[in-house]
Design an enzyme around this catalytic site. Structure first.
Site, mmCIF file in Angstrom:
data_model
loop_
_atom_site.group_PDB
_atom_site.id
_atom_site.type_symbol
_atom_site.label_atom_id
_atom_site.label_comp_id
_atom_site.label_asym_id
_atom_site.label_seq_id
_atom_site.Cartn_x
_atom_site.Cartn_y
_atom_site.Cartn_z
ATOM 1 N N ASP A 184 -4.339 2.780 -4.359
ATOM 2 C CA ASP A 184 -2.998 2.867 -3.814
ATOM 3 C C ASP A 184 -2.789 1.534 -3.654
ATOM 4 O O ASP A 184 -1.556 1.241 -2.674
ATOM 5 C CB ASP A 184 -2.886 3.589 -2.725
ATOM 6 C CG ASP A 184 -3.867 3.333 -1.503
ATOM 7 O OD1 ASP A 184 -4.468 2.639 -1.598
ATOM 8 O OD2 ASP A 184 -3.719 4.137 -0.485
ATOM 9 N N ASP A 217 -1.068 10.986 -9.556
ATOM 10 C CA ASP A 217 -0.846 10.180 -10.661
ATOM 11 C C ASP A 217 0.696 10.114 -10.891
ATOM 12 O O ASP A 217 1.320 8.913 -11.307
ATOM 13 C CB ASP A 217 -1.178 10.903 -12.067
ATOM 14 C CG ASP A 217 -2.917 10.708 -11.925
ATOM 15 O OD1 ASP A 217 -3.377 10.033 -11.422
ATOM 16 O OD2 ASP A 217 -3.374 11.268 -12.923
ATOM 17 N N ASP A 221 1.019 -1.346 -0.060
ATOM 18 C CA ASP A 221 0.002 -0.108 -0.100
ATOM 19 C C ASP A 221 0.931 1.313 0.115
ATOM 20 O O ASP A 221 1.780 1.296 0.825
ATOM 21 C CB ASP A 221 -0.785 0.116 1.120
ATOM 22 C CG ASP A 221 -2.096 -0.654 1.201
ATOM 23 O OD1 ASP A 221 -2.089 -1.488 0.117
ATOM 24 O OD2 ASP A 221 -2.929 -0.581 1.925
ATOM 25 N N ASN A 237 -2.683 13.952 -3.268
ATOM 26 C CA ASN A 237 -3.859 14.638 -3.969
ATOM 27 C C ASN A 237 -4.371 15.722 -3.607
ATOM 28 O O ASN A 237 -4.779 16.779 -4.075
ATOM 29 C CB ASN A 237 -4.866 13.478 -4.233
ATOM 30 C CG ASN A 237 -4.550 12.238 -5.241
ATOM 31 O OD1 ASN A 237 -3.852 12.464 -6.128
ATOM 32 N ND2 ASN A 237 -4.997 11.134 -4.807
#
Length: 280
Positions: free
Chosen positions: A201, A175, A158, A166
């Site tokens: 993720d 991204d 993860d 973000n």
């Protein structure tokens, strides 16, 4: 042997790279050792008949296209071969030019199906295998590991801080972070490993023939690779970190669900202590 020699000559003359095997067992060993587009397969063979070879070939990924070439021309034989997964069935005696044309058609179909399969099995964001490919491959590799008594490792990974990136710098930075992580994972993996993106993720790696000691080397390579793959976030240059959970068959679990739970449990424990991002 004489017929094989004729087939090899004609197929090579048509531009194919050809490998031959003396019987079904030999063919299966070659198919498992290297990828083939098309296999021309007899039915009546010593040690392992064509139907048995076909059944076992279907476990391979990606499986070659199978064209049966046999003196057994009854309807039930053809139906059994085609329903078992063969793409064509040619009876002896045969015309060599027609057989070459049928092999060419099988090769074209194989390429088209492979292109479609790759598109369906690929994560558009990262270019890694997607969840669909991951689940299919994990099942297939676990079946193989169980049958032959071999180890198999599953890694869950993860990415830490994707939401933070973000929210702070926008989805373009997020991204870029995912691209950096995917490249880092690919660089850390061996050719036989299958790295996948299975969620936003969330990443996973299927590692055939991998025991506990080898997974520790992979964990080290992953951490080093992540540190070496930076991404731009606003005016900052960052490197992602990730929480990593590992489980090994059969040491940690005896079945697929158990293997997933064991990897997920270790991932959860590690996620409590991981840092989010490293700046440069």
């Amino acid at each position: 042997e004489d017929l094989r020699r004729i087939l090899v000559t004609r197929l090579r003359g048509a531009g194919f790279d050809v490998v031959e095997a003396a019987d079904g067992y030999g063919a299966l060993q070659r198919i498992r050792a290297e990828p083939f587009d098309v296999v021309v397969l007899d039915i009546m063979m010593p040690r392992l008949d064509g139907y048995s070879v076909l059944e076992r070939i279907r476990e391979e990924e990606p499986a070659p296209a199978i064209l049966f070439l046999s003196a057994r021309g009854k309807l039930e034989d053809r139906v059994r071969g085609l329903s078992g997964g063969a793409v064509d069935y040619v009876t002896k005696p045969f015309h060599a030019a027609e057989l070459v044309a049928r092999v060419e058609a099988a090769a074209r179909r194989k390429r088209e199906l492979e292109e479609a399969r790759i598109a369906m099995d690929t994560d558009a964001m990262t270019g890694l295998a997607n969840r669909r490919r991951f689940e299919r491959s994990l099942t297939a590799e676990l079946t193989r590991a169980s049958r032959y008594g071999r180890p198999l490792a599953l890694v869950y990974l993860d990415v830490n801080g994707l939401k933070e990136v973000n929210d702070t710098w926008g989805h373009e930075a997020g991204d870029a972070m995912l691209h950096a992580v995917s490249h880092a994972i690919q660089d850390a993996c061996r050719e036989t490993d299958l790295p996948c993106r299975i969620g936003g993720d969330e990443f996973a790696i299927v590692l055939p023939e991998t025991d506990r000691e080898q997974t520790e080397y992979l964990r080290e390579r992953l951490c080093e690779s992540l540190a070496n793959h930076s991404f731009e976030a606003g005016e900052s240059t960052l490197a992602a970190t990730a929480s990593i959970g590992v489980a090994v068959f059969p040491e940690d679990a005896a079945d697929e669900n158990g293997l997933r739970r064991a990897a997920d449990a270790e991932l959860y424990r590690e996620k409590k202590t991981d840092r989010l991002l490293r700046g440069r």
